[in-house]
Design a protein around this motif. Sequence first.
Motif, mmCIF file in Angstrom:
data_model
loop_
_atom_site.group_PDB
_atom_site.id
_atom_site.type_symbol
_atom_site.label_atom_id
_atom_site.label_comp_id
_atom_site.label_asym_id
_atom_site.label_seq_id
_atom_site.Cartn_x
_atom_site.Cartn_y
_atom_site.Cartn_z
ATOM 1 N N ALA A 147 29.890 27.496 -83.412
ATOM 2 C CA ALA A 147 28.709 26.990 -82.110
ATOM 3 C C ALA A 147 28.631 26.157 -82.122
ATOM 4 N N GLU A 148 27.902 24.937 -82.653
ATOM 5 C CA GLU A 148 27.815 24.013 -81.681
ATOM 6 C C GLU A 148 28.550 22.654 -81.363
ATOM 7 N N HIS A 149 29.777 22.847 -82.202
ATOM 8 C CA HIS A 149 30.915 21.753 -82.295
ATOM 9 C C HIS A 149 31.671 22.275 -80.692
ATOM 10 N N PRO A 150 31.952 20.742 -80.329
ATOM 11 C CA PRO A 150 32.221 20.235 -78.895
ATOM 12 C C PRO A 150 33.888 21.502 -79.262
ATOM 13 N N PRO A 151 34.284 21.614 -77.730
ATOM 14 C CA PRO A 151 35.934 22.911 -78.212
ATOM 15 C C PRO A 151 36.338 22.536 -78.498
ATOM 16 N N ARG A 152 37.464 22.742 -78.788
ATOM 17 C CA ARG A 152 38.604 22.015 -79.684
ATOM 18 C C ARG A 152 39.845 22.372 -78.392
ATOM 19 N N VAL A 153 40.066 22.235 -77.366
ATOM 20 C CA VAL A 153 40.672 22.237 -76.278
ATOM 21 C C VAL A 153 40.431 21.340 -75.100
ATOM 22 N N HIS A 154 41.574 21.554 -74.775
ATOM 23 C CA HIS A 154 41.629 19.918 -73.191
ATOM 24 C C HIS A 154 40.972 20.922 -72.559
ATOM 25 N N ARG A 155 40.104 19.895 -72.065
ATOM 26 C CA ARG A 155 39.197 20.254 -70.706
ATOM 27 C C ARG A 155 38.778 19.283 -70.190
ATOM 28 N N LYS A 156 38.618 18.929 -68.808
ATOM 29 C CA LYS A 156 38.099 17.975 -67.658
ATOM 30 C C LYS A 156 36.524 17.346 -67.295
ATOM 31 N N GLU A 157 35.797 18.960 -68.570
ATOM 32 C CA GLU A 157 34.186 18.481 -67.712
ATOM 33 C C GLU A 157 33.686 18.137 -69.419
ATOM 34 N N VAL A 158 32.788 17.196 -69.466
ATOM 35 C CA VAL A 158 32.173 16.151 -70.533
ATOM 36 C C VAL A 158 31.701 18.001 -71.030
ATOM 37 N N PRO A 159 31.505 18.096 -72.474
ATOM 38 C CA PRO A 159 31.464 18.872 -72.833
ATOM 39 C C PRO A 159 30.295 19.352 -73.084
ATOM 40 N N GLY A 160 29.301 20.537 -72.393
ATOM 41 C CA GLY A 160 27.736 20.871 -73.125
ATOM 42 C C GLY A 160 27.369 19.852 -71.439
ATOM 43 N N GLY A 161 28.126 18.750 -70.938
ATOM 44 C CA GLY A 161 27.498 18.504 -69.972
ATOM 45 C C GLY A 161 27.136 18.967 -68.765
ATOM 46 N N ALA A 162 26.703 20.173 -68.994
ATOM 47 C CA ALA A 162 26.467 20.713 -67.290
ATOM 48 C C ALA A 162 24.876 20.774 -66.582
ATOM 49 N N GLU A 163 24.353 20.119 -67.820
ATOM 50 C CA GLU A 163 22.504 20.165 -67.469
ATOM 51 C C GLU A 163 22.613 19.392 -65.854
ATOM 52 N N ARG A 164 21.934 19.355 -64.943
ATOM 53 C CA ARG A 164 21.540 18.707 -64.483
ATOM 54 C C ARG A 164 19.803 18.541 -64.083
ATOM 55 N N ASP A 165 19.862 17.372 -63.547
ATOM 56 C CA ASP A 165 18.165 16.993 -63.007
ATOM 57 C C ASP A 165 17.629 17.938 -62.192
ATOM 58 N N ALA A 166 16.332 18.036 -62.682
ATOM 59 C CA ALA A 166 15.231 18.977 -63.265
ATOM 60 C C ALA A 166 14.524 19.570 -61.558
ATOM 61 N N TRP A 167 14.585 18.296 -60.598
ATOM 62 C CA TRP A 167 14.675 18.551 -59.296
ATOM 63 C C TRP A 167 15.804 18.660 -58.273
ATOM 64 N N ARG A 168 16.730 18.537 -59.548
ATOM 65 C CA ARG A 168 17.855 18.764 -58.201
ATOM 66 C C ARG A 168 18.423 20.678 -58.076
ATOM 67 N N VAL A 169 18.148 20.599 -59.490
ATOM 68 C CA VAL A 169 18.198 22.502 -59.781
ATOM 69 C C VAL A 169 16.898 22.753 -58.184
ATOM 70 N N MET A 170 15.538 22.262 -58.541
ATOM 71 C CA MET A 170 15.065 23.374 -57.689
ATOM 72 C C MET A 170 15.280 22.566 -55.999
ATOM 73 N N ALA A 171 15.537 21.818 -55.851
ATOM 74 C CA ALA A 171 16.260 21.520 -54.625
ATOM 75 C C ALA A 171 17.176 22.472 -53.921
ATOM 76 N N GLN A 172 17.969 22.814 -55.040
ATOM 77 C CA GLN A 172 19.512 23.427 -54.759
ATOM 78 C C GLN A 172 18.527 25.031 -54.909
ATOM 79 N N LEU A 173 17.905 25.643 -55.376
ATOM 80 C CA LEU A 173 16.677 26.863 -56.004
ATOM 81 C C LEU A 173 16.238 26.792 -53.860
ATOM 82 N N ILE A 174 15.218 25.299 -52.862
ATOM 83 C CA ILE A 174 14.899 25.825 -51.789
ATOM 84 C C ILE A 174 15.664 26.332 -51.213
#
Lengths: 157, 651
Positions: free
Chosen positions: B581-608
């Motif tokens: 579960a913790e290991h980065p995926p072993r398949v090719h992908r373009k995004e950074v594994p586990g790199g989906a986090e966004r800055d809290a203020w941007r999340v709020m801006a999107q919600l607004i």
Amino acid sequence: MIPETLKKALEARVASAITAREAAVDVMKELQAHYGWLTDEAVEEAASLLGLSPLQVEELATFYEMIYRRPVGKKVIHVCDSISCWCVDCDGIIEHLKEKLGVALGGTTADGMFTLLPCCCMGMCGDGPAMSVGGIPYGKLTPELVDEILEMERQKI
Amino acid sequence: MPKLIIDDIPVEVAPGTSVLEAARSVGITIPHFCYHPALAIAAACRLCAVKLLDGPVKGIQMSCALPAQDGMVVSTTDPEALRMRQLVIEWLMINHPHDCPVCDEGGECLLQDFTIAGGHSRRRYQGKKRTFQNQYLGETIHHEMNRCIECYRCVRFYQDYAGGTDFGVTGSAGRVYFGRFQEGALESPFSGNLVDICPTGVFTDKTGRFRARYWDYQFAPSVCQHCSVGCNTAPQNFQRETIKIVGRRNDQVNGWFICDRARFDKGYLNDPQRPREARLDGATCGYDVAIDAAAKAIGKFVAQNGAESLAFVGSSRLSLEGMILLAQLARTVDGARLCYFTDGGELTGSAAAARLLNEKNSAYLRDIEKAECIALYALDLMEEGPMLALAVRKAFLAGAQIYLVDGDPIPAREKLPFTFTAVATLDEVPFEGGGRGVVIAGAGKKDADLLDQLASGGAKLVMLQPGPNAMAGGLLSLEFGGQAFSELASAGKIKGVVCFEADLPEGLIVDVEVVACADWRTGAAAAKAPVFLPTTTWVESDGTAINYEGRAQRFQRTRVPGLPLRGLDPKYYGSTADAVAEHPPRVHRKEVPGGAERDAWRVMAQLIERLGGRTIEEPLTGRWSKLKDLDPESEGVRVFNLLQGDPRTDS
């Protein structure tokens, strides 16, 4: 553990100093006289008497060559290897001492009588080569004189 | 003001400035090891030799210990001075083991730099080298005495500057040894600075050894987010992992140094178990899907229960940007409640500090260092603002009187590096007409009247905040009417909550619906929330923090978010399920594994935006817009003048 009388005397010595650190050397010397050398226990006792940390006492203890942080013989021989004595062949005297006592510099004789240490000047440059045995200074040393002194010091106990 | 000439450049410096500093002021770096601007002069290494060609003193001199005087003509390039420096380097290098390839300091080593700069490139000495036994100094610092060049920086810092007593220098002559009486962890909470201050690799950071070289690091100016002092740091990252954190100079905030918490408390940043994927009803989902769901859930909740039973809760972990947008988010959902604090006492204290402090009465580092009389008002200084203890020590060494007020004794677990007199009330502290007196209190959990009373005394004030960015929370609570969540919840006014990096205790949200939760760590609210939005930490985001004295400081993103490339610590392989579960995926992908986090203020801006508000590109607007161009490498700016004529009112 040190006897209560010694402890009292040392406390009085510390109390009479303007800063506790000032009394450190005296305290260490007294404890050394009591134990024969400045043991780890003695360092911690000195620290608590002086209000310093054991490390801070260790800093001072290891700086002074007449404070012994390892067991030594009954009498410590400090033989000068500084420049004035070197000019009058202290090397020869040191070799003779090593041979006579059967120890290297820093060693203690098998009978626990003498510890041989080099030292850096005792202020006896005019009388070189010089050494001190158990605190008594001897100058103008020759191998024969060294033998005599060692024999005499051995008898004195 | 002495005027002198250094390498044909005329220089004018303040009286008392050393020739070394005078040269530095015109861009000439004279090699040096033992000299450090924050420490007393030792003149131990003999490397900073220059030749004085004319003036009150002549010949070869040590530039660190020589005050600049009128009429001096200094040459740093004179052949005699060059030769001297070359020989000094050669002798300092005689016992050095030349083990740079296996030394963690390699690449960021002053000894390497100045050995090359000093012109010593070939070893002539063929004899035996002096060697030592190393000591175990705890889990954070590795000891390698053979590398020592006896500059005494470590002991001058540890004992003189930081007041530690368990580390020092023993022996004499060629046997000088820097260590402890017996092996064991260093006791000073500032011991990590030995790593920064040692010009070579005697002390290296055990928590990040052998991971990367200096040129591999990704780093940027940052601000520590452990307490409200806001010390400047530079986190050093490698492949999405924060390897080390080092101090960064800011003379207004922390000087040169940082405490051990700032340096070593970094495991949570790299934790593979940090929540990194957006989740909807327990299953991972795309980030935008989760935001849509959150907006929908908020809308649904408000339609069912009314906006006034919904609270938007943040904490002092949010950046100023996040806090401002949280207020705007609460405003978008008309009538919703806004909380920057969970605890009522913390809100009262922070808001009172925000109201009471101003440009004139708010003390900063230099005020403390220069104070004649300091009162510590019932606080645990080593917990609430350790670096200020060093400032108080500086004042103490200069002769200031230190008092500990109130029977509330300072917990004995951390010894303070100065001596103080305990008194019962502030009236017993002899502030002489308010001149150069400083009161240091913790603002959290103090009632407002008490803080009022402290502020009326005429002494300058330090009100340490209950969290890293709590001062901003206090200021914004005044501006937007922030409330304390615990009080709202216990009064039964709240039925739902949307959390942004808020630490809500489980007991408070038993009867409360967690509508959505955004955070970079897990907690009771995250576990309960049907919608979870992972956010970035302070090392992975740009932001602004306001420290206890009202100084806004910008921190920069030091690395991209995502799972560290290093892989997993063996402890995670205890269970196969965990490791997979913790290991980065072993398949090719373009995004950074586990790199989906966004800055809290941007999340709020999107919600607004999704809740019908306007699009927000820039969080710092209105009176805060003056902070937009704050330089992360500057000393920061105090916000009081900025906020003048602001709507701060007594709350």
